[in-house]
Design a protein around this motif. Structure first.
Motif, PDB file in Angstrom:
ATOM      1  N   PRO A  64       0.812  -1.224   0.000  1.00 14.82           N
ATOM      2  CA  PRO A  64       0.000   0.000   0.000  1.00 14.82           C
ATOM      3  C   PRO A  64       0.842   1.269   0.000  1.00 14.82           C
ATOM      4  CG  PRO A  64      -0.114  -1.086   2.140  1.00 14.82           C
ATOM      5  CD  PRO A  64       0.550  -2.043   1.200  1.00 14.82           C
ATOM      6  N   LEU A  65       2.059   1.208   0.533  1.00 16.96           N
ATOM      7  CA  LEU A  65       2.896   2.406   0.545  1.00 16.96           C
ATOM      8  C   LEU A  65       3.362   2.789  -0.863  1.00 16.96           C
ATOM      9  CD1 LEU A  65       5.030   1.847   3.778  1.00 16.96           C
ATOM     10  CD2 LEU A  65       3.140   3.460   3.439  1.00 16.96           C
ATOM     11  N   ILE A  66       3.460   1.810  -1.762  1.00 16.69           N
ATOM     12  CA  ILE A  66       3.792   2.119  -3.154  1.00 16.69           C
ATOM     13  C   ILE A  66       2.729   3.040  -3.750  1.00 16.69           C
ATOM     14  CG2 ILE A  66       4.033   1.149  -5.479  1.00 16.69           C
ATOM     15  CD1 ILE A  66       5.186  -1.375  -4.156  1.00 16.69           C
ATOM     16  N   TYR A  67       1.480   2.796  -3.358  1.00 16.75           N
ATOM     17  CA  TYR A  67       0.349   3.580  -3.872  1.00 16.75           C
ATOM     18  C   TYR A  67      -0.237   4.482  -2.783  1.00 16.75           C
ATOM     19  CZ  TYR A  67       0.378   0.604  -8.025  1.00 16.75           C
ATOM     20  OH  TYR A  67       0.734  -0.029  -9.193  1.00 16.75           O
ATOM     21  N   HIS A  68       0.629   5.048  -1.951  1.00 16.59           N
ATOM     22  CA  HIS A  68       0.111   5.839  -0.823  1.00 16.59           C
ATOM     23  C   HIS A  68      -0.673   7.055  -1.286  1.00 16.59           C
ATOM     24  CE1 HIS A  68       3.961   7.789  -1.681  1.00 16.59           C
ATOM     25  NE2 HIS A  68       3.523   8.861  -1.047  1.00 16.59           N
ATOM     26  N   HIS A  69      -0.234   7.729  -2.350  1.00 19.33           N
ATOM     27  CA  HIS A  69      -0.989   8.891  -2.841  1.00 19.33           C
ATOM     28  C   HIS A  69      -2.380   8.471  -3.313  1.00 19.33           C
ATOM     29  CE1 HIS A  69       2.150  11.834  -2.444  1.00 19.33           C
ATOM     30  NE2 HIS A  69       2.990  11.147  -3.200  1.00 19.33           N
ATOM     31  N   GLU A  70      -2.420   7.396  -4.068  1.00 22.72           N
ATOM     32  CA  GLU A  70      -3.700   6.938  -4.608  1.00 22.72           C
ATOM     33  C   GLU A  70      -4.640   6.451  -3.501  1.00 22.72           C
ATOM     34  OE1 GLU A  70      -0.599   6.714  -7.763  1.00 22.72           O
ATOM     35  OE2 GLU A  70      -0.719   6.130  -5.658  1.00 22.72           O
ATOM     36  N   ILE A  71      -4.094   5.770  -2.502  1.00 24.97           N
ATOM     37  CA  ILE A  71      -4.924   5.261  -1.406  1.00 24.97           C
ATOM     38  C   ILE A  71      -5.453   6.396  -0.547  1.00 24.97           C
ATOM     39  CG2 ILE A  71      -4.887   3.888   0.724  1.00 24.97           C
ATOM     40  CD1 ILE A  71      -2.965   1.982  -0.688  1.00 24.97           C
ATOM     41  N   ILE A  72      -4.598   7.371  -0.261  1.00 26.10           N
ATOM     42  CA  ILE A  72      -5.048   8.534   0.522  1.00 26.10           C
ATOM     43  C   ILE A  72      -6.184   9.249  -0.204  1.00 26.10           C
ATOM     44  CG2 ILE A  72      -4.356  10.835   1.330  1.00 26.10           C
ATOM     45  CD1 ILE A  72      -1.619   9.631   1.989  1.00 26.10           C
ATOM     46  N   HIS A  73      -6.045   9.366  -1.526  1.00 25.25           N
ATOM     47  CA  HIS A  73      -7.102  10.001  -2.326  1.00 25.25           C
ATOM     48  C   HIS A  73      -8.382   9.162  -2.285  1.00 25.25           C
ATOM     49  CE1 HIS A  73      -8.871  12.420  -5.540  1.00 25.25           C
ATOM     50  NE2 HIS A  73      -9.224  11.286  -6.135  1.00 25.25           N
ATOM     51  N   ALA A  74      -8.262   7.852  -2.437  1.00 26.19           N
ATOM     52  CA  ALA A  74      -9.434   6.975  -2.443  1.00 26.19           C
ATOM     53  C   ALA A  74     -10.156   6.980  -1.100  1.00 26.19           C
ATOM     54  CB  ALA A  74      -9.018   5.556  -2.810  1.00 26.19           C
ATOM     55  N   LEU A  75      -9.404   7.122  -0.008  1.00 20.66           N
ATOM     56  CA  LEU A  75      -9.997   7.152   1.328  1.00 20.66           C
ATOM     57  C   LEU A  75     -10.600   8.511   1.674  1.00 20.66           C
ATOM     58  CD1 LEU A  75      -7.314   5.138   3.345  1.00 20.66           C
ATOM     59  CD2 LEU A  75      -9.573   4.349   2.611  1.00 20.66           C
ATOM     60  N   GLY A  76     -10.432   9.467   0.763  1.00 15.20           N
ATOM     61  CA  GLY A  76     -10.958  10.802   1.027  1.00 15.20           C
ATOM     62  C   GLY A  76     -10.134  11.591   2.015  1.00 15.20           C
ATOM     63  N   ASN A  77      -8.866  11.207   2.195  1.00 10.41           N
ATOM     64  CA  ASN A  77      -7.995  11.890   3.161  1.00 10.41           C
ATOM     65  C   ASN A  77      -7.056  12.885   2.498  1.00 10.41           C
ATOM     66  OD1 ASN A  77      -9.096  10.440   5.271  1.00 10.41           O
ATOM     67  ND2 ASN A  77      -7.581   8.800   5.134  1.00 10.41           N
ATOM     68  N   GLU A  78      -7.227  13.101   1.195  1.00  9.38           N
ATOM     69  CA  GLU A  78      -6.359  14.033   0.480  1.00  9.38           C
ATOM     70  C   GLU A  78      -7.012  15.410   0.430  1.00  9.38           C
ATOM     71  OE1 GLU A  78      -3.666  13.760  -3.501  1.00  9.38           O
ATOM     72  OE2 GLU A  78      -5.795  13.358  -3.752  1.00  9.38           O
ATOM     73  N   VAL A  79      -6.234  16.417   0.777  1.00  6.95           N
ATOM     74  CA  VAL A  79      -6.717  17.803   0.735  1.00  6.95           C
ATOM     75  C   VAL A  79      -6.210  18.441  -0.547  1.00  6.95           C
ATOM     76  CG1 VAL A  79      -6.695  20.047   1.877  1.00  6.95           C
ATOM     77  CG2 VAL A  79      -6.704  17.944   3.248  1.00  6.95           C
ATOM     78  N   GLU A  80      -7.109  19.062  -1.290  1.00  3.30           N
ATOM     79  CA  GLU A  80      -6.744  19.707  -2.548  1.00  3.30           C
ATOM     80  C   GLU A  80      -7.067  21.195  -2.482  1.00  3.30           C
ATOM     81  OE1 GLU A  80      -8.794  17.699  -5.651  1.00  3.30           O
ATOM     82  OE2 GLU A  80      -7.583  15.864  -5.486  1.00  3.30           O
ATOM     83  N   ALA A  81      -6.219  21.974  -3.126  1.00  3.49           N
ATOM     84  CA  ALA A  81      -6.474  23.409  -3.194  1.00  3.49           C
ATOM     85  C   ALA A  81      -7.634  23.679  -4.130  1.00  3.49           C
ATOM     86  CB  ALA A  81      -5.220  24.147  -3.678  1.00  3.49           C
ATOM     87  N   PRO A  82      -8.447  24.704  -3.859  1.00  2.00           N
ATOM     88  CA  PRO A  82      -9.579  25.001  -4.741  1.00  2.00           C
ATOM     89  C   PRO A  82      -9.121  25.430  -6.125  1.00  2.00           C
ATOM     90  CG  PRO A  82      -9.272  26.742  -3.109  1.00  2.00           C
ATOM     91  CD  PRO A  82      -8.377  25.628  -2.707  1.00  2.00           C
TER      92      PRO A  82
END
Length: 378
Positions: A33-51
């Motif tokens: 899962p650490l290989i895809y940590h960015h993708e997993i964080i995004h899928a879990l809804g834990n990624e913050v994005e700038a407007p």
């Protein structure tokens, strides 16, 4: 190879493998899962994005950005300021009660409006935090890292000894042969050997970079006590800095000192990665490779003058290159997929190796001499 040498290498391979197998399984399972940590964080809804804003929206003065973060938590001090090359519209901040506070507070601030963004989950959320600590330090800090580093050395020894043992069989069997007509254990042995050779180079790369990464704290301290201590010797004995200069001036000075590079992160005075009297701005290039080869710029925290811009020593360069290479974070999704497939193949190698060992014992003594000779490589 003489029978005596076979026995010696078999003993090395067996015990180096057995000692590290459980921990290597843990590292492979948590590493996936650490290989895809960015993708997993995004899928879990834990990624913050700038407007979303127009591409030509001007950036806010960095002093406003810092002030916004400080205002959110009065009484805390700035520890780190960083910016991801892939997320240029956000500044990440770390605040604490002291410059070395372990219970730090992460913040995100819009780089264009200097407005606070939603609070990011610590370490990407509970699941990714669990995977990270089990993979990096077993929740045991430096000693956990060093222990896993030792397991990595045993893995390298197991791989090398496995190659030595497997080499004689390549003269009798075509590469990739799995003898389906033989016993189950022989089939598992063949599968174990084939996958072991297929993953050989990857295992050596990941094992070596993993070991180097476990030495990160020690390598940083070595650099601080040698090259960095020599550079900052004139500041020894001076009282701690009480008033910090303008951050925008600091960053401008760092960019002038490292043309063609941009700020990756800034360590504030007194933190683990800086000195009591300096900011250290770690600059990065603009390509996937040069973005990993960071260059430190030391800036006097009161005057804003550049004190030095040294090249990192070879061991720190090795560390910076090893960290992303360990997780395949260089070549986009194609390299990540390759890393994931090789990780899964390694899990099969470890499981089959464990199975083969468990199936030995009394059953091995009852087998014909020919079969025992074929299985001597286990």
């Amino acid at each position: 190879m003489t029978p005596k040498n076979v026995r010696r290498w078999s003993w090395i391979h067996k015990w180096s493998s057995l000692v590290c197998t459980v921990f290597m399984l843990l590292l492979c399972i948590t590493g996936l899962p650490l290989i895809y940590h960015h993708e997993i964080i995004h899928a879990l809804g834990n990624e913050v994005e700038a407007p979303e804003m127009p591409a030509d929206t001007p950036r806010a003065d960095i002093d406003r950005v810092v002030a916004a973060g400080m205002a959110a938590y009065p009484g805390k001090v700035m520890m780190y300021l960083s910016q991801d090359r892939e997320e240029p519209d956000m500044w990440a901040m770390t605040l604490g009660d002291t410059p070395r506070d372990k219970n730090y507070k992460p913040l995100l601030v819009d780089a264009r409006t200097a407005q606070l963004l939603p609070e990011p989950p610590v370490e990407g959320g509970p699941f990714m935090s669990l995977m990270f600590h089990l993979h990096v330090d077993l929740y045991a800090g430096l000693w956990g890292k060093l222990f896993l580093g030792f397991m990595g050395l045993l893995l390298i020894l197991a791989v090398v000894s496995g190659v030595v043992l497997y080499a004689p069989f390549t003269r009798k069997l075509a590469f990739g042969t799995v003898r389906h007509e033989r016993s189950r254990r022989v089939r598992w042995l063949d599968l174990h050997n084939v996958l072991g050779i297929v993953t050989l180079v990857w295992l050596l790369v990941v094992g070596t970079t993993g070991v180097i990464n476990t030495w990160a704290d020690l390598l940083l301290k070595a650099w601080q006590k040698t090259e960095l201590a020599e550079i900052t010797a004139p500041y020894a004995g001076l009282p701690p800095v009480t008033k910090l200069g303008s951050m925008s001036q600091m960053i401008a000075a760092a960019e002038r000192a490292a043309p063609g590079m941009q700020v990756k992160y800034v360590a504030f005075p007194g933190t683990k990665f800086a000195t009591p009297h300096h900011y250290i701005a770690f600059m990065q290039g603009t390509t996937p490779l040069t973005s990993r080869l960071q260059k430190p710029v030391l800036i006097d925290a009161q005057t804003g003058a550049v004190t030095a811009s040294p090249d990192l020593p070879w061991y720190m360069v090795a560390l910076r290159v090893s960290q992303p290479l360990h997780f395949g974070d260089y070549g986009g999704q194609a390299l990540k997929l390759l890393w994931a497939l090789l990780d899964i193949a390694t899990i099969v190698v470890l499981v089959t190796g464990l199975y083969l060992w468990l199936k030995r014992g009394k059953a091995a003594a009852a087998k014909p001499a020919e079969v025992r000779a074929e299985e001597a490589a286990v």
